[in-house]
Design an enzyme around this catalytic site. Structure first.
Site, PDB file in Angstrom:
ATOM      1  N   VAL A 108      -7.891   3.188   4.069  1.00  0.00           N
ATOM      2  CA  VAL A 108      -8.926   2.771   3.120  1.00  0.00           C
ATOM      3  C   VAL A 108      -9.869   2.003   3.751  1.00  0.00           C
ATOM      4  CG1 VAL A 108      -9.386   1.424   0.921  1.00  0.00           C
ATOM      5  CG2 VAL A 108      -7.388   3.072   0.962  1.00  0.00           C
ATOM      6  N   VAL A 147      -2.678  -0.134  -0.760  1.00  0.00           N
ATOM      7  CA  VAL A 147      -3.495  -0.139   0.586  1.00  0.00           C
ATOM      8  C   VAL A 147      -5.054  -0.582   0.383  1.00  0.00           C
ATOM      9  CG1 VAL A 147      -4.534   1.598   2.268  1.00  0.00           C
ATOM     10  CG2 VAL A 147      -2.212   1.679   1.300  1.00  0.00           C
ATOM     11  N   ALA A 168     -10.232  -3.126   6.317  1.00  0.00           N
ATOM     12  CA  ALA A 168      -9.390  -1.891   6.289  1.00  0.00           C
ATOM     13  C   ALA A 168      -7.941  -1.980   6.001  1.00  0.00           C
ATOM     14  CB  ALA A 168      -9.791  -0.868   7.345  1.00  0.00           C
ATOM     15  N   LYS A 169      -7.213  -0.935   5.671  1.00  0.00           N
ATOM     16  CA  LYS A 169      -5.643  -1.043   5.718  1.00  0.00           C
ATOM     17  C   LYS A 169      -5.310   0.350   5.614  1.00  0.00           C
ATOM     18  CE  LYS A 169      -2.958  -4.267   5.869  1.00  0.00           C
ATOM     19  NZ  LYS A 169      -3.117  -5.542   6.316  1.00  0.00           N
ATOM     20  N   GLY A 170      -4.233   0.722   6.196  1.00  0.00           N
ATOM     21  CA  GLY A 170      -3.493   2.063   5.963  1.00  0.00           C
ATOM     22  C   GLY A 170      -2.115   2.025   6.101  1.00  0.00           C
TER      23      GLY A 170
END
Ligand code: NAD
Length: 418
Positions: free
Chosen positions: A61, A85, A106-108
């Site tokens: 994301v 996320v 962001a993150k994943g």
């Protein structure tokens, strides 16, 4: 806008709404600030050791692209979903803006228990995840880093996979890599060192000297173990620690070096000591000066908040305290909270240093990394403290008001295309 749900996303949303009310953001501007720009879901197939094929769900994301590329960690966890996320990506945005880094959040991650995989399976899954995301990431688009369940080794596999696809080494595609392949000195320790730098600073302001102080640390992974190590190094008595397998408490102080050694040998805290074994549910509410939650979200709810007996709550984890617990802490007024987006920002600050060094191929000494880290942390802390005093806000609301406010200003300045 309805693809994001779950308790962690609801928490990030509720915090945002509260701060948006405080700084009077008009309702028609709010969705543009809160909801992620992009969310990618990828399925990642691998061959298992037993010859079967298994498919794992991955996500990335990217919250906003207004201040630069997006930046954020990669979490491997059995319970991960897209709402979690997205919440972590949103918090990264406020954190980067608060600390003045040229990034969106962001993150994943992948919905997988990494301990259920063999080393070969873990490598295959890490590489396949990066392969699937190559169209969506890049050193000037979105830069990955470690988070729960991932480490330097996984970052090296990500970097290698991306580089093979480009035909040359692209070390700046991920941060938190081993120093041997383009990482920076001090990144592995950065989050924990930042947590302890701020906690000791607040302790000083409260008149608590480190040799007379006690601490409890929940979580003994990258962030928790380094936090415990750094606290012990400054003479603080670490009286409690835990991970997902065991909790230990000893009012006389635990031997942090021995805990680290046990961790190196066994990869968890289980089996360290039968005398100091403690009820994990009770650990957080034992008396101490500095409480460091460094594990998962939402461990301090309203009922835990009412029972806390610490002076300083140093939020090393992301989202350890629920909004209901915040209300309790605000009413109590006897605990100084160093909110997550400030307290654990050392990780992304030194990730930024790593990215800058990789882009320039010019590497710094550890003392320079530490000096620059402390300067940014102190500046952000001063801003949060001043805003809290000026506006009568909690430290969390002040930190969020600064972070959200900076993203909003940048969006207004750039305008809305087309
Ligand atoms: P990690 O996977 O290295 O360690 C997580 C630790 O938490 C492990 O020791 C695990 O056993 C423990 N844990 C899990 N559930 C628990 C429970 N219910 N009770 C007690 N302990 C439990 O992860 P990490 O990188 O240290 O991240 C920890 C937290 O810090 C996360 O919230 C993460 O988002 C945040 N964070 C990490 C970084 C970083 O640089 N790694 C940066 C900023 C924030």
């Amino acid at each position: 806008m309805t693809i994001y749900s779950g308790p962690v996303f609801e928490m990030a949303k509720r915090q945002f709404e509260t701060v948006a009310d405080h700084i009077e953001i008009p309702t028609d501007e709010r969705d543009r600030l809160l909801y992620p720009k992009r969310a990618v879901a990828v399925s990642c197939p691998i061959h298992r050791e037993d010859g079967t094929t298994a498919v794992f769900q991955g996500y990335r994301v990217q919250h906003h692209l207004t201040l630069g590329p997006t930046k954020g960690g990669t979490r491997f966890s059995a319970t991960l979903d897209i709402g979690e996320v997205a919440a972590l990506a949103i918090w990264m945005s406020w954190k980067c803006a608060l600390t003045g880094l040229p990034y969106g959040g962001a993150k994943g991650g992948i919905t997988v228990d990494p301990t259920s995989l063999s080393l070969r399976e873990l490598e295959a899954l890490s590489r396949r995840y990066m392969q699937e995301l190559i169209p969506f990431v890049g050193p000037h688009t979105d830069i990955m880093a470690p988070d729960m369940g991932t480490d330097e080794r996984v970052m090296a596999w990500f970097m290698d996979t991306y580089s093979i696809n480009q035909g040359h080494m692209v070390s700046e595609i991920v941060t938190g890599k081993p120093v041997a392949c383009g990482g920076t000195v001090g990144r592995k320790e950065a989050t924990g060192r930042g947590v302890v730098h701020l906690a000791i600073r607040v302790a000083g302001e409260l008149g608590i000297r480190p040799p007379a102080a006690t601490a409890i640390v929940q979580g003994f992974g990258n962030v928790g173990a380094v936090s415990a190590h750094e606290l012990a190094l400054r003479g603080v008595r670490v009286v409690g620690v835990s991970d997902h397998t065991a909790a230990y408490y000893d009012a006389r102080g635990l031997d942090v070096a021995a805990l680290e050694e046990h961790m190196r040998r066994h990869r968890s805290l289980a089996g360290y000591s039968s005398e100091a074994l403690y009820d994990p549910a009770e650990l957080l509410v034992q008396p101490c000066d500095i409480l460091v939650p460094a594990a998962v979200e939402r461990v301090i709810d309203a009922s835990v908040a009412r029972r806390l007996r610490c002076r300083i709550l140093a939020e090393a984890a992301n989202g350890p305290t629920t909004p209901d617990a915040d209300t309790v802490l605000d009413e109590r007024g006897d605990i100084v909270t160093i909110p997550d987006i400030l307290c654990n920002s050392g990780g992304v600050i030194v990730s930024y240093f790593e990215w800058v060094q990789d882009l320039q191929q010019l590497f710094w000494e550890e003392d320079e990394v530490q000096r620059r880290l402390e300067r940014i942390l102190d500046r952000a802390f001063n801003q949060v403290d001043a805003r809290a005093k000026q506006s009568g806000l909690s430290h969390r609301m002040a930190a969020l008001a600064i972070g959200v406010g900076k993203v909003r200003d940048a969006k207004q300045t750039r305008g809305l295309f087309p």
